[in-house]
Scaffold this active site. Structure first.
Site, PDB file in Angstrom:
ATOM      1  N   ARG A  62     -15.678  -8.652  55.233  1.00  0.00           N
ATOM      2  CA  ARG A  62     -15.761  -7.966  56.518  1.00  0.00           C
ATOM      3  C   ARG A  62     -16.720  -6.780  56.401  1.00  0.00           C
ATOM      4  O   ARG A  62     -16.696  -6.040  55.411  1.00  0.00           O
ATOM      5  CB  ARG A  62     -14.386  -7.450  56.959  1.00  0.00           C
ATOM      6  CG  ARG A  62     -13.437  -8.510  57.491  1.00  0.00           C
ATOM      7  CD  ARG A  62     -13.919  -9.087  58.840  1.00  0.00           C
ATOM      8  NE  ARG A  62     -13.004 -10.038  59.419  1.00  0.00           N
ATOM      9  CZ  ARG A  62     -13.072 -11.367  59.260  1.00  0.00           C
ATOM     10  NH1 ARG A  62     -14.034 -11.904  58.519  1.00  0.00           N
ATOM     11  NH2 ARG A  62     -12.200 -12.161  59.861  1.00  0.00           N
TER      12      ARG A  62
ATOM     13  N   GLU B 216     -21.119  -6.737  64.773  1.00  0.00           N
ATOM     14  CA  GLU B 216     -21.363  -8.183  64.891  1.00  0.00           C
ATOM     15  C   GLU B 216     -21.079  -8.632  66.315  1.00  0.00           C
ATOM     16  O   GLU B 216     -20.090  -8.175  66.884  1.00  0.00           O
ATOM     17  CB  GLU B 216     -20.437  -8.954  63.942  1.00  0.00           C
ATOM     18  CG  GLU B 216     -20.746  -8.726  62.481  1.00  0.00           C
ATOM     19  CD  GLU B 216     -19.913  -9.629  61.568  1.00  0.00           C
ATOM     20  OE1 GLU B 216     -19.277 -10.568  62.069  1.00  0.00           O
ATOM     21  OE2 GLU B 216     -19.916  -9.377  60.361  1.00  0.00           O
TER      22      GLU B 216
ATOM     23  N   HIS C   8     -22.773 -14.057  59.403  1.00  0.00           N
ATOM     24  CA  HIS C   8     -21.337 -14.388  59.373  1.00  0.00           C
ATOM     25  C   HIS C   8     -21.104 -15.905  59.480  1.00  0.00           C
ATOM     26  O   HIS C   8     -20.524 -16.393  60.444  1.00  0.00           O
ATOM     27  CB  HIS C   8     -20.568 -13.652  60.488  1.00  0.00           C
ATOM     28  CG  HIS C   8     -19.088 -13.582  60.212  1.00  0.00           C
ATOM     29  ND1 HIS C   8     -18.328 -12.467  60.490  1.00  0.00           N
ATOM     30  CD2 HIS C   8     -18.229 -14.477  59.682  1.00  0.00           C
ATOM     31  CE1 HIS C   8     -17.074 -12.702  60.141  1.00  0.00           C
ATOM     32  NE2 HIS C   8     -16.999 -13.924  59.651  1.00  0.00           N
TER      33      HIS C   8
HETATM   34  C1  8YV Z   1     -14.714 -17.485  60.604  1.00  0.00           C
HETATM   35  C2  8YV Z   1     -13.869 -15.537  59.154  1.00  0.00           C
HETATM   36  O1  8YV Z   1     -15.935 -18.086  60.853  1.00  0.00           O
HETATM   37  O2  8YV Z   1     -11.907 -16.831  59.010  1.00  0.00           O
HETATM   38  C3  8YV Z   1     -12.406 -15.734  59.013  1.00  0.00           C
HETATM   39  O3  8YV Z   1     -11.701 -14.705  58.876  1.00  0.00           O
HETATM   40  O4  8YV Z   1     -14.328 -14.480  59.041  1.00  0.00           O
HETATM   41  C4  8YV Z   1     -14.869 -16.601  59.426  1.00  0.00           C
HETATM   42  O5  8YV Z   1     -15.056 -17.337  58.269  1.00  0.00           O
HETATM   43  C5  8YV Z   1     -14.254 -16.877  61.847  1.00  0.00           C
HETATM   44  O6  8YV Z   1     -13.292 -15.933  61.728  1.00  0.00           O
HETATM   45  C6  8YV Z   1     -13.806 -17.959  62.779  1.00  0.00           C
HETATM   46  O7  8YV Z   1     -13.007 -17.452  63.774  1.00  0.00           O
END
Ligand code: 8YV
Length: 320
Positions: free
Chosen positions: A240, A269, A287
């Site tokens: 993050r 983001e 991301h």
């Molecule tokens: C996803 C992510 O693409 O799963 C997570 O926490 O950060 C990512 O890999 C995203 O959140 C999909 O909603």
């Protein structure tokens, strides 16, 4: 009228996921595939039994305070839940689930890519060739840092951290880690435990972040901590953006103390940090840690498995 639970899917999930969801539920998909706004989330809480959001939808305490009475479960299509105020949702008796396990390999493989790309100057090299500016060669040209055999520090030895450690062992890296709890020997697989981030940083020629974003981990990598890393180290972040003080990272790169960085996530983001854009020593991706066909299907199915269990009166596997 259908007697199936009514589900709002906030983004365009994989085709296989949407097909299964439509088979089993009364589904509305946000075909525009734009992030759900606060007003849309509040409206959905009145009209739907469940929401399947991504990390792009923010369930803040203010949003949850405006909720109607119909919504019973938020079945996240993500492992991270920093976009959800869990206490506020719990206080409304709304179940929350996530999708662990299924994205660990895809995310770890991307962390490995970030490490390799940053260490071997991928942005600089690609730019030279792509722009036609590659006009000479010498043994002293574009010399980078070798990943094989180097020491890797991992902050957060959960599922993704351990998946990265497994891949890094293929590069003969010496794995060190810092985690809330020391892992049992069979889980650590030889990785060396540090009881403080500071002690880990001192040995981390490469550093990869794999902890959740919480109020405690915000700005975890700050100026003091970058200074603790060996000179010429490489930091990568596929967890993050909030974990890194981006101004401090820039200063550490400018001073040369940190040689390069690999980032798949940013404080802002989408968009990233414009101050990073002209730096060839930052290898950046937008991301996409879990963005593979196989993993997207697996994430969607895991979210649906959680919904199925919930509406069958069972405890969902990933209930938080
Ligand atoms: C996803 C992510 O693409 O799963 C997570 O926490 O950060 C990512 O890999 C995203 O959140 C999909 O909603």
């Amino acid at each position: 009228m259908s007697d199936k639970p009514r589900i709002w899917i906030t983004r365009r999930l994989s085709d296989a996921t949407l097909k299964r969801a439509r088979r089993d539920y009364d589904v509305v998909v946000n075909e525009a595939d734009t992030p759900g706004t606060a007003d849309e989330i509040v409206a959905a809480s009145h009209d739907f039994d469940a929401i399947v959001p991504c990390h792009s939808e923010h369930f803040t305490a203010e949003v949850v305070a405006r909720f109607g009475d119909r919504l019973r479960i938020v079945a996240n299509h993500s492992v991270g839940v920093d976009h959800c105020d869990l206490a506020a949702l719990k206080a409304r008796d709304i179940a929350v689930t996530n999708t662990p396990d299924v994205l660990s390999d895809a995310t770890a493989e991307l962390a490995m890519l970030l490490m390799l790309g940053a260490a071997r100057r991928a942005v600089e090299g690609d730019t030279l060739v792509r722009t036609g500016a590659w006009d000479s060669w010498s043994p002293a040209f574009m010399v980078g840092k070798q990943v094989t055999g180097a020491r890797l520090g991992i902050i957060g030895m959960g599922r993704v951290g351990r998946a990265l450690a497994r891949k890094a062992r293929g590069f003969d890296m010496e794995i060190h880690y810092c985690n809330r709890n020391r892992l049992r020997a069979e889980m650590a697989e030889g990785a060396i435990y540090h009881d403080s981030i500071e002690s880990l940083l001192e040995v981390s020629e490469f550093l990869s972040l794999h902890c959740p974003a919480t109020p405690e981990t915000a700005g975890l990598m700050n100026a003091d901590r970058f200074a603790m890393m060996p000179k010429g180290s490489v930091m990568v972040n596929s967890a993050r953006g909030a974990l890194v003080d981006e101004a401090a990272l820039l200063a550490a790169l400018e001073s040369g103390h940190v040689a390069a960085a690999g980032l798949d996530c940013f404080v802002t983001e989408p968009g990233g940090n414009p101050a990073f854009s002209n730096r060839l020593d930052i290898f950046m991706l937008p991301h996409i840690g879990s963005a593979t066909t196989r993993t997207r299907d697996a994430m969607g199915f895991r979210a649906l498995d959680n919904l199925d269990a919930f509406f069958a009166g069972r405890t969902p596997k990933d209930l938080l």
